[in-house]
Design a protein around this motif. Structure first.
Motif, PDB file in Angstrom:
ATOM      1  N   ARG A  82       0.806  -1.224   0.000  1.00  0.00           N
ATOM      2  CA  ARG A  82       0.000   0.000   0.000  1.00  0.00           C
ATOM      3  C   ARG A  82       0.844   1.283   0.000  1.00  0.00           C
ATOM      4  O   ARG A  82       0.589   2.182  -0.811  1.00  0.00           O
ATOM      5  N   MET A 138       2.344   1.714  -3.382  1.00  0.00           N
ATOM      6  CA  MET A 138       1.320   1.915  -4.413  1.00  0.00           C
ATOM      7  C   MET A 138       0.729   3.318  -4.339  1.00  0.00           C
ATOM      8  O   MET A 138       0.284   3.866  -5.341  1.00  0.00           O
ATOM      9  N   GLN A 139       0.731   3.911  -3.150  1.00  0.00           N
ATOM     10  CA  GLN A 139       0.249   5.291  -3.027  1.00  0.00           C
ATOM     11  C   GLN A 139       1.181   6.266  -3.757  1.00  0.00           C
ATOM     12  O   GLN A 139       0.720   7.220  -4.363  1.00  0.00           O
ATOM     13  N   TRP A 185       2.656   4.169  -8.059  1.00  0.00           N
ATOM     14  CA  TRP A 185       1.723   3.240  -8.716  1.00  0.00           C
ATOM     15  C   TRP A 185       2.262   2.751 -10.056  1.00  0.00           C
ATOM     16  O   TRP A 185       2.283   1.553 -10.336  1.00  0.00           O
ATOM     17  N   ALA A 235      -7.986   4.420   0.139  1.00  0.00           N
ATOM     18  CA  ALA A 235      -6.646   3.819   0.157  1.00  0.00           C
ATOM     19  C   ALA A 235      -5.565   4.828  -0.193  1.00  0.00           C
ATOM     20  O   ALA A 235      -4.371   4.539  -0.075  1.00  0.00           O
ATOM     21  N   GLY A 236      -5.981   5.994  -0.648  1.00  0.00           N
ATOM     22  CA  GLY A 236      -5.005   7.023  -1.012  1.00  0.00           C
ATOM     23  C   GLY A 236      -4.267   6.719  -2.295  1.00  0.00           C
ATOM     24  O   GLY A 236      -3.099   7.068  -2.458  1.00  0.00           O
ATOM     25  N   ILE A 237      -4.946   6.055  -3.193  1.00  0.00           N
ATOM     26  CA  ILE A 237      -4.299   5.629  -4.429  1.00  0.00           C
ATOM     27  C   ILE A 237      -4.996   6.246  -5.633  1.00  0.00           C
ATOM     28  O   ILE A 237      -6.221   6.220  -5.751  1.00  0.00           O
ATOM     29  N   THR A 238      -4.190   6.808  -6.513  1.00  0.00           N
ATOM     30  CA  THR A 238      -4.698   7.396  -7.746  1.00  0.00           C
ATOM     31  C   THR A 238      -4.265   6.533  -8.914  1.00  0.00           C
ATOM     32  O   THR A 238      -3.084   6.194  -9.026  1.00  0.00           O
ATOM     33  N   VAL A 239      -5.232   6.161  -9.742  1.00  0.00           N
ATOM     34  CA  VAL A 239      -4.904   5.300 -10.886  1.00  0.00           C
ATOM     35  C   VAL A 239      -5.397   5.962 -12.169  1.00  0.00           C
ATOM     36  O   VAL A 239      -6.347   6.765 -12.132  1.00  0.00           O
TER      37      VAL A 239
END
Lengths: 490, 61
Positions: free
Chosen positions: A344, A347-348, A351, B16-20
Motif C-alpha cells: 500500500r 502503491m500510493q 503506482w 486507500a489514497g491511491i490514484t490510478v
C-alpha cells in the motif's frame, strides 16, 4: 558421463552434444563414479546459458565465478571423501525474491529496496540458501519471476520476459518462471521457487518438470520477499520427484526466524520412495474435465496417468472435492489483502513503477474489507475440517495441475487464465501438493498432474510421484526447440 | 439504494489514497461486481456460527 537407464529404458542424459545429466540423481552418480566433475558440469551449464538464456529469459543475474569456485570446492571435498549428500556439487538456481549473499535481490521489480536482505551493505543468504550451500550445492544465479511473484510479464519494466522452452511464443507460467524454464532447458538441475497460489506447480507443469509445494510451515521462508504471508511457500523444482525429495530433505526443518515455521520432525523422504503404490488409496476429481475451460488434451492425459497409478498398485476412486470455489476465493482474496497491506505505501506514491499486471492483481486488495478477510480465514478453517474428512479415506488426491496448457504470451491476461489453474485451493488449506509431468498436447506443450497429500506427509506424495515416474518418461522429455538451438550453435 | 460499482471503486481508491489512470479504474469497476460476489459467497459456506478464523494471536514474537 555415466548413462543411467530408468526402469522403462529412458536415459537420464541429454540428447544434446554436451550430454549433460538430466537429473540431480544422475549427476550425483556421475560425481561419485568419476565420470563427471562439478566444475565440468557447471561449465557445461554456463555454456548452455550463454546460448539459450538470451532467448529463454531465465536469469536476472548469473554468478559464474562464485559458482565455479563452489564447484571446485565440491570437487576437492568429494575427492577427499567428504560427501555432503546428493546435492553436493549440484548446480541450482534461486528465484530472485529469495536473498543470497551474492548481491541485491530485485523481485523483478523497480520497487523493491535494493538493500533488502542486507545489513550495513552486506547481503546474506536466506536460510534455505544457507541450507543448500551447507549441503554442497552450487548456486548458479538469481532467476526471473513475475513481479513480486504475482501476475504476468510486463516487458516495459526492463526485466527479461521468461519464455516457454517448448514453444517460445508461450508463457512459462508464473511466478517461478526462471526456475521452471531453466531446469527444463538444462541451465541448472534444480532450483528454488515460491508458491502462494501455484507459482511452483504451474511453471513446473507448463515447462515439463516436477515441483513441490510442501505443507505450509515445513520450510522456513525467512529471507524471502512476502506475497501472501499466510499462503507463501519456498519449495523445490526439479525434473524428477526423487530430485525434489532430495532437495526438500535439505530445505525442511523448523526455524524460529519464520513465525509460521512448524516444529515437526522431517522424515527421510528418499527412504519413502518404494517404487510402488501398493496399498495407496487415491481419490481423483475428474469433474473439472467437463468444464468449458478444459483443453481437449487434458482429459486424455489425465486418464492415461490414472491408468499408470492403477498399474503401480493404487486403488483409484472418483471423488468430488469440497468447497472448491470458496477455498480458491479464500486464497485469492486473502493473498490480495495480505499483499496489498505490504504494497500500500509504495502503491500510493509509485503506482506506475509497478507493472500493470501487478497493479491489477495486488490492487484488488483495496476492495476487500476487514470482515471479508476474516471470513476468508474462517472459510479456510471450515476447509480444513472438510479436508480431514476427505483424507480420512484417501492418501492422495489427484487433479490436473491446470485445465489448459501454457497460453501465448501475446494477449496474456492473468484474470482470464486463473479459472483454468487448479492450484490455489491447496494453498488455502496449506496441504502439500506437487505437480509432475503427465505428457504433452498435440502442439508439444507439457501438462502437469497435481498430487495432494495429508499435512506434513510429503513422503507419500513423493512416493506416488516417484512410482509414476519409474513407469513413465514425461519428466525426462527435452524440448526440441532447445535441442535445435544448442545444435545450431555448435 | 446501493452504490454503483463505479461509486464504490471511487470511494475505496480514495480511502486507500491511491490514484490510478482512468483506464485502470475502468478495469477495477468492471471487475468489482464479480469480485464482490465471490467475497459474499464466502459468507454462505456452511460452518459453525462460532467458527474461529485461521488467525490465532500469540503473545510471543
Amino acid at each position: 558421463m555415466t548413462t543411467i537407464e530408468t526402469s522403462i529404458g529412458a536415459t537420464t542424459v541429454s540428447a544434446a552434444a554436451d550430454s549433460i545429466p538430466l537429473t540431480i540423481t544422475a549427476a550425483a552418480a556421475g560425481l561419485r563414479d568419476g565420470s563427471l566433475t562439478s566444475v565440468g558440469l557447471v561449465q557445461a551449464m554456463q555454456a548452455r546459458a550463454d546460448i539459450l538464456d538470451g532467448t529463454l529469459g531465465s536469469y536476472i543475474v548469473r554468478t559464474d565465478e562464485a559458482a565455479l569456485a563452489a564447484a571446485a570446492k565440491a570437487d576437492r571435498e568429494l575427492a577427499a571423501g567428504i560427501d555432503k549428500g546428493l546435492l553436493h556439487g549440484i548446480p541450482l538456481g534461486i528465484k530472485d525474491i529469495i536473498t543470497t549473499s551474492d548481491g541485491p535481490s530485485t523481485a523483478q521489480s523497480l520497487i523493491l529496496d535494493p538493500q533488502f536482505g542486507s545489513v550495513d551493505g552486506k547481503y546474506s543468504d536466506a536460510l534455505v540458501v544457507t541450507r543448500l550451500r551447507d549441503a554442497g550445492a552450487v548456486v548458479m544465479g538469481k532467476l526471473t519471476t513475475m513481479e513480486y511473484a504475482i501476475g504476468t510479464p510486463d516487458p516495459s519494466k526492463g526485466f527479461p520476459t521468461p519464455r516457454n522452452p517448448f514453444g517460445l511464443d508461450y508463457w512459462t507460467g508464473g511466478s517461478s518462471s526462471g526456475t521452471g524454464n531453466g531446469v527444463a532447458a538444462g541451465l541448472f538441475l534444480g532450483g528454488l521457487g515460491t508458491d502462494t497460489g501455484g507459482s511452483i506447480r504451474l511453471p513446473a507443469a507448463w515447462c515439463g518438470i516436477s515441483g513441490m509445494k510442501q505443507t505450509f510451515g515445513r520450510v522456513p521462508k525467512s529471507g524471502c520477499v512476502p506475497l501472501g504471508f499466510s499462503y507463501d511457500h519456498i519449495g523445490p523444482m526439479t525434473r524428477s520427484a526423487r530430485d525434489a525429495a532430495a532437495m526438500l530433505a535439505v530445505l525442511a526443518g523448523h526455524d524460529e526466524s519464520d513465525p509460521a515455521s512448524v516444529d515437526v520432525p522431517v522424515p527421510d523422504y528418499l527412504a519413502a520412495l518404494t517404487g510402488t503404490m501398493e496399498g495407496l488409496k487415491v481419490g481423483v476429481d475428474v469433474s473439472f474435465l467437463d468444464s468449458a475451460a478444459c483443453d481437449p488434451a487434458t482429459a486424455g492425459l489425465t486418464r492415461a496417468a490414472l491408468a499408470v497409478f492403477v498399474e503401480a498398485g493404487a486403488t483409484v476412486t472418483e471423488i468430488k472435492l469440497p468447497l472448491w470455489d470458496e477455498l480458491s476465493t479464500a486464497m485469492m482474496a486473502g493473498m490480495a489483502s495480505e499483499s496489498f497491506t505490504y504494497h500500500r505505501p509504495d502503491m500510493q506514491s509509485r503506482w506506475t513503477d509497478y507493472g500493470r499486471p501487478t497493479r491489477k492483481t495486488v490492487g484488488l486488495g483495496m476492495f476487500i474489507g476487514a470482515a471479508d478477510y476474516v471470513q476468508a480465514q474462517r472459510v479456510r478453517r471450515a476447509g480444513l475440517r472438510a479436508m480431514e474428512a476427505v483424507f480420512a479415506d484417501y492418501d492422495i488426491v489427484l487433479t490436473p495441475t491446470s485445465l489448459a496448457p501454457a497460453p501465448l504470451l501475446d494477449g496474456l491476461d492473468f484474470e482470464e487464465m486463473v479459472p483454468s489453474v487448479l492450484t490455489p485451493y491447496w494453498n488455502s488449506v496449506g496441504y502439500p501438493a506437487m505437480s509432475i509431468p503427465m505428457g504433452q498436447t498435440a502442439a508439444g506443450l507439457p501438462m502437469g498432474l497435481q498430487l495432494a497429500g495429508r499435512p506434513f506427509d510429503e513422503a507419500t506424495v513423493f512416493r506416488a510421484a516417484d512410482a509414476f515416474q519409474l513407469r513413465t518418461d514425461h519428466h525426462l522429455a527435452e524440448s526440441p526447440v532447445m535441442l535445435d538451438l544448442l545444435a545450431a550453435s555448435s | 439504494m446501493s452504490p454503483t460499482a463505479e461509486e464504490t471503486v471511487t470511494v475505496m481508491l480514495a480511502a486507500a489514497g491511491i490514484t490510478v489512470p482512468d483506464d485502470e479504474k475502468a478495469e477495477f469497476v468492471a471487475a468489482y461486481p464479480a469480485f464482490r460476489a465471490s467475497l459474499d459467497a464466502l459468507y454462505a459456506v456452511p460452518m459453525s456460527h462460532e467458527e474461529e478464523p485461521q488467525l490465532i494471536f500469540s503473545p510471543f514474537v
